[in-house]
Design a protein around this motif. Structure first.
Motif, PDB file in Angstrom:
ATOM      1  N   ALA A 333       0.847  -1.206   0.000  1.00  0.00           N
ATOM      2  CA  ALA A 333       0.000   0.000   0.000  1.00  0.00           C
ATOM      3  C   ALA A 333       0.878   1.250   0.000  1.00  0.00           C
ATOM      4  CB  ALA A 333      -0.926  -0.015   1.217  1.00  0.00           C
ATOM      5  N   LEU A 334       1.952   1.211   0.768  1.00  0.00           N
ATOM      6  CA  LEU A 334       2.871   2.350   0.833  1.00  0.00           C
ATOM      7  C   LEU A 334       3.523   2.577  -0.533  1.00  0.00           C
ATOM      8  CD1 LEU A 334       4.097   4.360   2.871  1.00  0.00           C
ATOM      9  CD2 LEU A 334       5.813   2.632   3.454  1.00  0.00           C
ATOM     10  N   ALA A 335       3.964   1.492  -1.152  1.00  0.00           N
ATOM     11  CA  ALA A 335       4.589   1.599  -2.479  1.00  0.00           C
ATOM     12  C   ALA A 335       3.592   2.166  -3.489  1.00  0.00           C
ATOM     13  CB  ALA A 335       5.095   0.228  -2.927  1.00  0.00           C
ATOM     14  N   ASP A 336       2.333   1.704  -3.430  1.00  0.00           N
ATOM     15  CA  ASP A 336       1.314   2.182  -4.373  1.00  0.00           C
ATOM     16  C   ASP A 336       1.061   3.670  -4.221  1.00  0.00           C
ATOM     17  OD1 ASP A 336       0.991  -0.178  -5.630  1.00  0.00           O
ATOM     18  OD2 ASP A 336      -0.771  -0.816  -4.477  1.00  0.00           O
ATOM     19  N   ILE A 337       1.030   4.135  -2.972  1.00  0.00           N
ATOM     20  CA  ILE A 337       0.795   5.570  -2.728  1.00  0.00           C
ATOM     21  C   ILE A 337       1.913   6.383  -3.385  1.00  0.00           C
ATOM     22  CG2 ILE A 337       0.836   7.359  -0.916  1.00  0.00           C
ATOM     23  CD1 ILE A 337      -0.605   5.226   0.890  1.00  0.00           C
ATOM     24  N   LEU A 338       3.147   5.936  -3.225  1.00  0.00           N
ATOM     25  CA  LEU A 338       4.281   6.677  -3.785  1.00  0.00           C
ATOM     26  C   LEU A 338       4.291   6.590  -5.310  1.00  0.00           C
ATOM     27  CD1 LEU A 338       6.893   5.623  -1.086  1.00  0.00           C
ATOM     28  CD2 LEU A 338       5.832   7.867  -1.330  1.00  0.00           C
ATOM     29  N   ARG A 339       3.952   5.415  -5.837  1.00  0.00           N
ATOM     30  CA  ARG A 339       3.878   5.276  -7.303  1.00  0.00           C
ATOM     31  C   ARG A 339       2.796   6.199  -7.855  1.00  0.00           C
ATOM     32  NH1 ARG A 339       3.912  -0.716  -6.414  1.00  0.00           N
ATOM     33  NH2 ARG A 339       6.131  -1.257  -6.419  1.00  0.00           N
ATOM     34  N   GLY A 340       1.704   6.337  -7.088  1.00  0.00           N
ATOM     35  CA  GLY A 340       0.604   7.224  -7.483  1.00  0.00           C
ATOM     36  C   GLY A 340       1.048   8.672  -7.586  1.00  0.00           C
ATOM     37  N   LYS A 341       2.145   8.999  -6.962  1.00  0.00           N
ATOM     38  CA  LYS A 341       2.684  10.370  -7.051  1.00  0.00           C
ATOM     39  C   LYS A 341       3.707  10.476  -8.185  1.00  0.00           C
ATOM     40  CE  LYS A 341       2.124  11.048  -2.073  1.00  0.00           C
ATOM     41  NZ  LYS A 341       1.098  12.112  -2.056  1.00  0.00           N
ATOM     42  N   ASP A 409      -1.215   1.971  13.571  1.00  0.00           N
ATOM     43  CA  ASP A 409       0.161   2.390  13.268  1.00  0.00           C
ATOM     44  C   ASP A 409       0.388   2.390  11.751  1.00  0.00           C
ATOM     45  OD1 ASP A 409       0.987   2.677  15.963  1.00  0.00           O
ATOM     46  OD2 ASP A 409       1.381   0.519  16.107  1.00  0.00           O
ATOM     47  N   PHE A 410      -0.048   1.303  11.105  1.00  0.00           N
ATOM     48  CA  PHE A 410       0.127   1.219   9.648  1.00  0.00           C
ATOM     49  C   PHE A 410      -0.678   2.319   8.950  1.00  0.00           C
ATOM     50  CE2 PHE A 410       1.022  -3.621  10.088  1.00  0.00           C
ATOM     51  CZ  PHE A 410       2.377  -3.375  10.244  1.00  0.00           C
ATOM     52  N   GLU A 411      -1.927   2.532   9.418  1.00  0.00           N
ATOM     53  CA  GLU A 411      -2.782   3.569   8.812  1.00  0.00           C
ATOM     54  C   GLU A 411      -2.127   4.934   8.926  1.00  0.00           C
ATOM     55  OE1 GLU A 411      -5.456   3.580   6.965  1.00  0.00           O
ATOM     56  OE2 GLU A 411      -5.364   1.388   6.986  1.00  0.00           O
ATOM     57  N   LYS A 412      -1.539   5.196  10.089  1.00  0.00           N
ATOM     58  CA  LYS A 412      -0.900   6.490  10.320  1.00  0.00           C
ATOM     59  C   LYS A 412       0.234   6.708   9.308  1.00  0.00           C
ATOM     60  CE  LYS A 412       1.126   9.327  13.921  1.00  0.00           C
ATOM     61  NZ  LYS A 412       1.772   9.432  15.196  1.00  0.00           N
ATOM     62  N   ALA A 413       0.981   5.648   9.068  1.00  0.00           N
ATOM     63  CA  ALA A 413       2.094   5.754   8.112  1.00  0.00           C
ATOM     64  C   ALA A 413       1.565   5.947   6.690  1.00  0.00           C
ATOM     65  CB  ALA A 413       2.970   4.509   8.193  1.00  0.00           C
ATOM     66  N   LEU A 414       0.490   5.245   6.347  1.00  0.00           N
ATOM     67  CA  LEU A 414      -0.066   5.396   4.996  1.00  0.00           C
ATOM     68  C   LEU A 414      -0.643   6.801   4.809  1.00  0.00           C
ATOM     69  CD1 LEU A 414      -1.807   1.906   4.519  1.00  0.00           C
ATOM     70  CD2 LEU A 414       0.429   2.652   3.689  1.00  0.00           C
ATOM     71  N   ASP A 415      -1.320   7.308   5.840  1.00  0.00           N
ATOM     72  CA  ASP A 415      -1.873   8.668   5.762  1.00  0.00           C
ATOM     73  C   ASP A 415      -0.744   9.689   5.598  1.00  0.00           C
ATOM     74  OD1 ASP A 415      -4.407   7.735   5.969  1.00  0.00           O
ATOM     75  OD2 ASP A 415      -4.638   8.148   8.120  1.00  0.00           O
ATOM     76  N   ALA A 416       0.342   9.462   6.331  1.00  0.00           N
ATOM     77  CA  ALA A 416       1.485  10.380   6.233  1.00  0.00           C
ATOM     78  C   ALA A 416       2.024  10.384   4.806  1.00  0.00           C
ATOM     79  CB  ALA A 416       2.579   9.963   7.215  1.00  0.00           C
ATOM     80  N   ALA A 417       2.132   9.184   4.226  1.00  0.00           N
ATOM     81  CA  ALA A 417       2.673   9.080   2.860  1.00  0.00           C
ATOM     82  C   ALA A 417       1.753   9.780   1.856  1.00  0.00           C
ATOM     83  CB  ALA A 417       2.863   7.613   2.482  1.00  0.00           C
ATOM     84  N   LYS A 418       0.431   9.650   2.074  1.00  0.00           N
ATOM     85  CA  LYS A 418      -0.530  10.281   1.143  1.00  0.00           C
ATOM     86  C   LYS A 418      -0.336  11.787   1.102  1.00  0.00           C
ATOM     87  CE  LYS A 418      -4.092   6.802   1.685  1.00  0.00           C
ATOM     88  NZ  LYS A 418      -5.091   6.364   2.644  1.00  0.00           N
ATOM     89  N   GLU A 419       0.023  12.352   2.251  1.00  0.00           N
ATOM     90  CA  GLU A 419       0.133  13.822   2.321  1.00  0.00           C
ATOM     91  C   GLU A 419       1.468  14.360   1.811  1.00  0.00           C
ATOM     92  OE1 GLU A 419      -0.649  15.060   6.341  1.00  0.00           O
ATOM     93  OE2 GLU A 419      -2.443  13.794   6.412  1.00  0.00           O
ATOM     94  N   LEU A 420       2.409  13.461   1.499  1.00  0.00           N
ATOM     95  CA  LEU A 420       3.746  13.935   1.089  1.00  0.00           C
ATOM     96  C   LEU A 420       3.672  14.677  -0.245  1.00  0.00           C
ATOM     97  CD1 LEU A 420       6.031  10.836   1.821  1.00  0.00           C
ATOM     98  CD2 LEU A 420       5.857  12.934   3.151  1.00  0.00           C
ATOM     99  N   ARG A 421       4.493  15.741  -0.358  1.00  0.00           N
ATOM    100  CA  ARG A 421       4.647  16.459  -1.642  1.00  0.00           C
ATOM    101  C   ARG A 421       6.094  16.319  -2.075  1.00  0.00           C
ATOM    102  NH1 ARG A 421       0.289  16.303  -1.611  1.00  0.00           N
ATOM    103  NH2 ARG A 421      -1.390  17.658  -0.983  1.00  0.00           N
ATOM    104  N   PHE A 422       6.303  15.945  -3.335  1.00  0.00           N
ATOM    105  CA  PHE A 422       7.700  15.815  -3.800  1.00  0.00           C
ATOM    106  C   PHE A 422       8.039  16.904  -4.804  1.00  0.00           C
ATOM    107  CE2 PHE A 422       6.895  11.699  -1.970  1.00  0.00           C
ATOM    108  CZ  PHE A 422       8.125  11.354  -1.429  1.00  0.00           C
TER     109      PHE A 422
END
Ligand code: KE4
Length: 422
Positions: A333-341, A409-422
């Motif tokens: 899920a984390l990888a997918d969020i980053l790929r989505g960006k 804990d996992f949800e918190k990390a996924l939410d954090a990743a969703k909000e990242l701006r690169f």
């Protein structure tokens, strides 16, 4: 200035780089370390009083999470009876028994104080047993900071781009042969050229110090065959993988039995413990049984042994399959969020270990790991830390999950990743 910044400034006056192990300094991600005041479950609390979901877990040991009640109780009970005896205590046998029962390749075991001590002692006995001096290791694998293993090492050596370490004599390095990870042909060539001189092949059976790199199909079995053919010892460095990739270690998971095994991290439950063990005939060469000297004032320390025994006995009852499944779902899920960006992401995962490499390439060895974009990792890392997620401060390390990580804990990390701006 934050409290951590103040403490770090003070530390730098007194301790080289302000840290007692280089990877903690966070240099490669362009940051300063957080000072930690407390850890519980999967949460770290910084000197500023902020909480972080911990995916470093003391670099691996805390598979049960911090302050697991059984481990905590064992430590407190032991310390009430004295901090160190310098004489044998029963928990040394209990821990040895748990290790020997769990790991197929270990018939006898000697306790030491760190992973570094374990690998350096295993190398000494391997040299004595075979009467040979050379050791073969893999580029990007890290086996602690003993001279013989600092050639093309992973972890902080790779992160800080230290090519070879001054202070290690040339003659020492000449005894260390190298091959790319997962490259059996290269190993074969080294054996063809110097087979009679190679005492041992040291390998991380799942590499964790160039980021996470699993062994390819047949790689470990091939090493076993080559070692048998040329009379060298096969040494698994299970300092990270032991009791983590399976309770029976990587040797149990991949059904390849090494001659010697190096351990650390989990077997001490957070206390400073290492160990090396293996075939009885090899281990019997160690003094006072045999002629190979290796010793330790604090080896087999009663508090550390109690923590180790409680940790392994508790781990034996845990559902490793479930943690692997949950980790896989989370990491994907984390990888997918980053790929989505729009970021290039390669995910490597084994059990409760994973690394996200910011590259298009498949990562199978150090060279392919090094194609990952370290600037992107630094931005990912910084963004996550600002949102309360604590990851290893280098792309050449792995992320760790524990039995204490909750879905929140996992949800918190996924939410954090969703909000990242690169
Ligand atoms: P220690 O001496 O740090 O206990 O263990 C050395 C060691 C040996 N073998 C493997 C496979 C290891 O991973 C390690 C230590 N790992 C590093 C980083 N992955 C620990 C963190 C640090 O150096 O501070």
């Amino acid at each position: 200035m934050t409290r951590s910044e103040q403490l770090f400034a003070r530390a730098q006056e007194l301790i080289p780089g302000g840290v007692n192990s280089p990877v903690r300094a966070c240099r490669s991600v362009g940051a300063e370390p957080l000072f930690i005041t407390e850890a519980k479950g999967a949460t770290l609390t910084s000197a500023e009083g902020e909480d972080f979901v911990d995916f470093v877990l003391s670099w691996g040991p805390m598979l049960l999470g911090h302050q697991h009640p059984a481990v905590q109780e064992a430590i407190l009970k032991a310390v009430e009876k004295g901090a160190s005896f310098g004489a044998p205590c029963e928990d040394e046998i209990n821990l040895a028994e748990e290790i020997v029962d769990a790991l197929p390749g270990v018939e006898m075991v000697r306790m030491v104080n760190s992973g570094t001590e374990a690998t350096m002692s295993a190398l000494r006995v391997a040299r004595a047993f075979t009467g040979r001096s050379k050791v073969l290791k893999f580029v990007g694998c890290y086996h602690g900071h003993c001279d013989s293993f600092l050639a093309s090492a992973g972890s902080g050596v790779a992160t800080l781009s230290i090519p070879g370490t001054p202070g290690v004599p040339e003659e020492m390095v000449a005894q260390t042969l190298l091959a790319p990870y997962n490259d059996l042909e290269a190993v074969k060539k080294q054996f063809e050229a110097a087979g009679d001189d190679i005492a041992a092949v040291f390998v991380e059976p799942v590499a964790g110090n160039m980021g996470l790199v699993p062994p390819g199909e047949g790689f470990l079995k091939g090493l076993r065959q080559l070692c048998d053919e040329y009379g060298a010892l096969l040494v698994f460095d299970e300092v990270i993988t032991g009791f983590r990739v399976a309770y029976v270690g990587a040797q149990g998971r991949y059904s390849v039995t090494p001659d010697l095994t190096c351990m650390g991290k989990i077997i001490g439950g957070g206390m400073p413990v290492g160990a090396y063990g293996g075939r009885g005939d090899v281990m019997q060469r160690i003094a006072p049984c045999g002629d190979v000297y290796q010793a330790g004032t604090l080896a087999g320390n009663p508090v550390a042994m109690a923590a180790g025994v409680a940790t392994l006995r508790t781990l034996k009852e845990q559902d490793y399959g479930l943690l692997e499944f949950r980790t896989k779902q989370f990491a994907e899920a984390l990888a997918d969020i980053l790929r989505g960006k729009g970021l290039p992401v390669r995910l490597n995962q084994v059990a409760s270990l994973f690394t996200l490499f910011f590259t298009e390439n498949e990562v199978t060895d150090f060279d392919s790991a090094a194609t990952a974009d370290s600037d992107l990792y630094a931005r990912f890392w910084g963004g996550m830390r600002r949102k309360g997620i604590y990851l290893a401060p280098s792309g050449f390390e792995c992320a760790f999950t524990s039995f204490a990580h909750t879905e929140e804990d996992f949800e918190k990390a996924l939410d954090a990743a969703k909000e990242l701006r690169f």
